[in-house]
Motif scaffolding. Structure first.
Motif, PDB file in Angstrom:
ATOM      1  N   VAL A 163       0.849  -1.184   0.000  1.00  0.00           N
ATOM      2  CA  VAL A 163       0.000   0.000   0.000  1.00  0.00           C
ATOM      3  C   VAL A 163       0.884   1.232   0.000  1.00  0.00           C
ATOM      4  O   VAL A 163       1.919   1.259   0.670  1.00  0.00           O
ATOM      5  CB  VAL A 163      -0.949   0.016   1.229  1.00  0.00           C
ATOM      6  CG1 VAL A 163      -1.980  -1.086   1.138  1.00  0.00           C
ATOM      7  CG2 VAL A 163      -0.167  -0.113   2.521  1.00  0.00           C
ATOM      8  N   GLU A 164       0.476   2.230  -0.758  1.00  0.00           N
ATOM      9  CA  GLU A 164       1.240   3.471  -0.842  1.00  0.00           C
ATOM     10  C   GLU A 164       2.711   3.199  -1.180  1.00  0.00           C
ATOM     11  O   GLU A 164       3.623   3.806  -0.646  1.00  0.00           O
ATOM     12  CB  GLU A 164       1.141   4.248   0.476  1.00  0.00           C
ATOM     13  CG  GLU A 164      -0.264   4.706   0.839  1.00  0.00           C
ATOM     14  CD  GLU A 164      -0.788   5.746  -0.131  1.00  0.00           C
ATOM     15  OE1 GLU A 164      -0.027   6.668  -0.495  1.00  0.00           O
ATOM     16  OE2 GLU A 164      -1.954   5.640  -0.540  1.00  0.00           O
ATOM     17  N   THR A 222     -11.640   3.208   5.169  1.00  0.00           N
ATOM     18  CA  THR A 222     -12.184   3.473   3.835  1.00  0.00           C
ATOM     19  C   THR A 222     -11.116   3.395   2.746  1.00  0.00           C
ATOM     20  O   THR A 222     -11.449   3.234   1.572  1.00  0.00           O
ATOM     21  CB  THR A 222     -12.828   4.865   3.802  1.00  0.00           C
ATOM     22  OG1 THR A 222     -11.887   5.846   4.298  1.00  0.00           O
ATOM     23  CG2 THR A 222     -14.077   4.906   4.662  1.00  0.00           C
ATOM     24  N   TYR A 223      -9.827   3.513   3.128  1.00  0.00           N
ATOM     25  CA  TYR A 223      -8.769   3.411   2.123  1.00  0.00           C
ATOM     26  C   TYR A 223      -8.828   2.060   1.411  1.00  0.00           C
ATOM     27  O   TYR A 223      -8.669   1.970   0.180  1.00  0.00           O
ATOM     28  CB  TYR A 223      -7.407   3.598   2.789  1.00  0.00           C
ATOM     29  CG  TYR A 223      -6.232   3.418   1.850  1.00  0.00           C
ATOM     30  CD1 TYR A 223      -5.707   4.511   1.153  1.00  0.00           C
ATOM     31  CD2 TYR A 223      -5.648   2.171   1.652  1.00  0.00           C
ATOM     32  CE1 TYR A 223      -4.639   4.346   0.284  1.00  0.00           C
ATOM     33  CE2 TYR A 223      -4.593   2.006   0.784  1.00  0.00           C
ATOM     34  CZ  TYR A 223      -4.084   3.086   0.105  1.00  0.00           C
ATOM     35  OH  TYR A 223      -3.033   2.921  -0.756  1.00  0.00           O
ATOM     36  N   THR A 281     -11.341   0.100   0.997  1.00  0.00           N
ATOM     37  CA  THR A 281     -12.570  -0.137   0.250  1.00  0.00           C
ATOM     38  C   THR A 281     -12.698   0.775  -0.962  1.00  0.00           C
ATOM     39  O   THR A 281     -13.596   0.564  -1.785  1.00  0.00           O
ATOM     40  CB  THR A 281     -13.797   0.063   1.161  1.00  0.00           C
ATOM     41  OG1 THR A 281     -13.785   1.395   1.685  1.00  0.00           O
ATOM     42  CG2 THR A 281     -13.773  -0.931   2.309  1.00  0.00           C
ATOM     43  N   THR A 282     -11.829   1.772  -1.074  1.00  0.00           N
ATOM     44  CA  THR A 282     -11.932   2.715  -2.195  1.00  0.00           C
ATOM     45  C   THR A 282     -10.657   2.815  -3.031  1.00  0.00           C
ATOM     46  O   THR A 282     -10.699   3.382  -4.117  1.00  0.00           O
ATOM     47  CB  THR A 282     -12.265   4.133  -1.668  1.00  0.00           C
ATOM     48  OG1 THR A 282     -11.246   4.561  -0.750  1.00  0.00           O
ATOM     49  CG2 THR A 282     -13.615   4.133  -0.953  1.00  0.00           C
ATOM     50  N   THR A 283      -9.538   2.276  -2.547  1.00  0.00           N
ATOM     51  CA  THR A 283      -8.256   2.418  -3.238  1.00  0.00           C
ATOM     52  C   THR A 283      -7.693   1.036  -3.574  1.00  0.00           C
ATOM     53  O   THR A 283      -7.666   0.165  -2.703  1.00  0.00           O
ATOM     54  CB  THR A 283      -7.242   3.179  -2.367  1.00  0.00           C
ATOM     55  OG1 THR A 283      -7.822   4.413  -1.947  1.00  0.00           O
ATOM     56  CG2 THR A 283      -5.959   3.448  -3.135  1.00  0.00           C
ATOM     57  N   PRO A 284      -7.231   0.824  -4.807  1.00  0.00           N
ATOM     58  CA  PRO A 284      -6.609  -0.469  -5.137  1.00  0.00           C
ATOM     59  C   PRO A 284      -5.318  -0.688  -4.337  1.00  0.00           C
ATOM     60  O   PRO A 284      -4.541   0.238  -4.116  1.00  0.00           O
ATOM     61  CB  PRO A 284      -6.313  -0.345  -6.635  1.00  0.00           C
ATOM     62  CG  PRO A 284      -7.196   0.747  -7.131  1.00  0.00           C
ATOM     63  CD  PRO A 284      -7.340   1.706  -5.978  1.00  0.00           C
ATOM     64  N   PHE A 285      -5.106  -1.915  -3.908  1.00  0.00           N
ATOM     65  CA  PHE A 285      -3.888  -2.281  -3.188  1.00  0.00           C
ATOM     66  C   PHE A 285      -3.568  -3.741  -3.498  1.00  0.00           C
ATOM     67  O   PHE A 285      -4.412  -4.489  -4.006  1.00  0.00           O
ATOM     68  CB  PHE A 285      -4.051  -2.074  -1.678  1.00  0.00           C
ATOM     69  CG  PHE A 285      -5.095  -2.953  -1.047  1.00  0.00           C
ATOM     70  CD1 PHE A 285      -4.754  -4.160  -0.444  1.00  0.00           C
ATOM     71  CD2 PHE A 285      -6.436  -2.580  -1.043  1.00  0.00           C
ATOM     72  CE1 PHE A 285      -5.716  -4.971   0.121  1.00  0.00           C
ATOM     73  CE2 PHE A 285      -7.394  -3.386  -0.470  1.00  0.00           C
ATOM     74  CZ  PHE A 285      -7.038  -4.579   0.103  1.00  0.00           C
TER      75      PHE A 285
END
Length: 390
Positions: A204-205, A234-235, A237-241
């Motif tokens: 992530v990131e 929410t990261y 559930t809303t951001t691809p990882f």
């Protein structure tokens, strides 16, 4: 009711002290009895350890309240004292209920061991149980606070008016706390959709690490260099990882090298096979060498490798990369990448390659030492080799 005389007041106080002492002794006796049973049951031992203090406090509070209710008025402070004791009883009952939730969660978690090779199901259950435990404690706290407020007549009247205008209040509260509520629902979604679990290896990131903690509002990622990355629920559930261990811990990885056009690839593949055959980090699934690009002055070679977990893969890639570079330097120095230019006056002779030292045995981040093995288990669980030894 007529107030008591000073002598009678002292008598009531002595009765209160005696009742509190008897209640405390009853709690001690109950703890001793439970302690005997705890020798056979870890769950009972955990219940005894966690619930000893709130149970004794509850018995003392109930005993003192009963004596005060039965005794005549003792000045103007007995009424407020009974009210305070009632509030304390409600809070202590909530404390005991929270203890029961923690004990039930611990008993459930003890049935699912994550110290195994295939621990995906266990990690999913542990994630769900931890979130449900937090949610149950929050609900108990809210209900206890509501019960304490309802003991006041003014609060009951206010509660009736609040219920009458619940629609407007719910809309206002939803708009004011939509971010917090979104994180709460996202945390529940993560727990029950199996998108991530505790101890999953993720990227992530642009940071590689493992899921250390999942709460109702945020997720803590333990980065490989021991930093902690805290992200809102929410990261995820809303951001691809990237989740490297959602189905299994075994993963693939690549090593890329730029070499000269004159490199003998058959000999390079034979050297790769020799390196992998004696390497305990390789799980013998994938080990291939491919030419992925041949443009310009160099040829790009990719070595695709497999390992039982992410930690072993990282060290395997480092070892194979270093060993192939040493092999090129020692056996085929002319195969190192270089820029060509022509000179009509003569032909340039490539310099002799310098002898390269073998890779150090402790040059591994996740294998090769006790500390490295602990780091590997922290990020990917026990390896297949450790499971076989067991």
């Amino acid at each position: 009711m007529q107030a008591l005389m000073p002598t009678q007041t002292w008598q009531v106080l002595l009765v209160l002290a005696g009742a509190a002492g008897v209640a405390w002794l009853v709690g001690v006796a109950a703890g001793a009895l439970v302690g005997r049973l705890a020798r056979r049951s870890p769950a009972v031992a955990d219940l005894s350890r966690r619930g000893r203090t709130p149970l004794r406090a509850l018995l003392v509070l109930v005993a003192v309240t009963l004596v005060l209710d039965a005794a005549p008025a003792i000045g103007g402070w007995s009424g407020p004292l009974v009210r305070v004791l009632g509030l304390a009883i409600i809070a202590t009952i909530g404390w005991l209920l929270a203890v029961g939730v923690f004990v039930a969660a611990d008993v459930t978690l003890a049935r699912f061991d994550v110290d195994v090779v295939d621990n995906r199901h266990a990690r999913r259950v542990r994630t769900q149980i931890s979130l449900l435990r937090r949610l149950a404690v929050v609900v108990i706290g809210v209900l206890a606070a509501a019960a304490m407020l309802l003991t006041f007549p003014a609060a009951r009247a206010a509660g009736a008016s609040i219920l009458a205008s619940a629609g407007v209040i719910s809309i206002v509260a939803g708009l004011a706390a939509q971010t917090a509520l979104a994180n709460v629902f996202a945390g529940l979604q993560l727990a029950f959709t199996d998108a991530i679990r505790v101890d999953d290896v993720v990227v992530v990131e642009e940071e590689w690490g493992r899921i250390e903690e999942i709460t109702l509002t945020y997720v803590v990622v333990h980065i490989w260099d021991d930093r902690r990355l805290v992200l809102p629920s929410t990261y995820f559930t809303t951001t691809p990882f990237q989740n490297w261990t959602r189905k299994e811990s075994a993963v693939l990885g690549g090593v890329e090298l730029d070499v000269d056009w004159s490199v003998p690839f058959d000999a390079m593949r034979a050297e790769l096979d020799r390196l992998l055959a004696d390497n305990p980090l390789w799980d013998r699934r994938v080990g291939v060498l491919q030419v992925t690009d041949a443009v310009g002055s160099v040829i790009r070679v990719r070595v695709l490798l497999s390992a039982p977990d992410a930690g072993a893969l990282f060290d395997l890639r480092c070892q194979i990369r270093e060993s192939l570079v040493v092999w090129l330097q020692r056996e085929h120095g002319y195969g190192l990448p270089r820029l060509r230019w022509e000179n009509d006056g003569g032909t340039a002779v490539p310099p002799a390659p310098a002898a390269a030292a073998p890779p150090a045995e402790n040059a591994a981040l996740f294998t090769g030492s006790t500390e490295a093995e602990e780091r590997s288990r922290a990020f990917a669980g026990p390896s297949g080799f450790e499971a076989a030894d067991r």
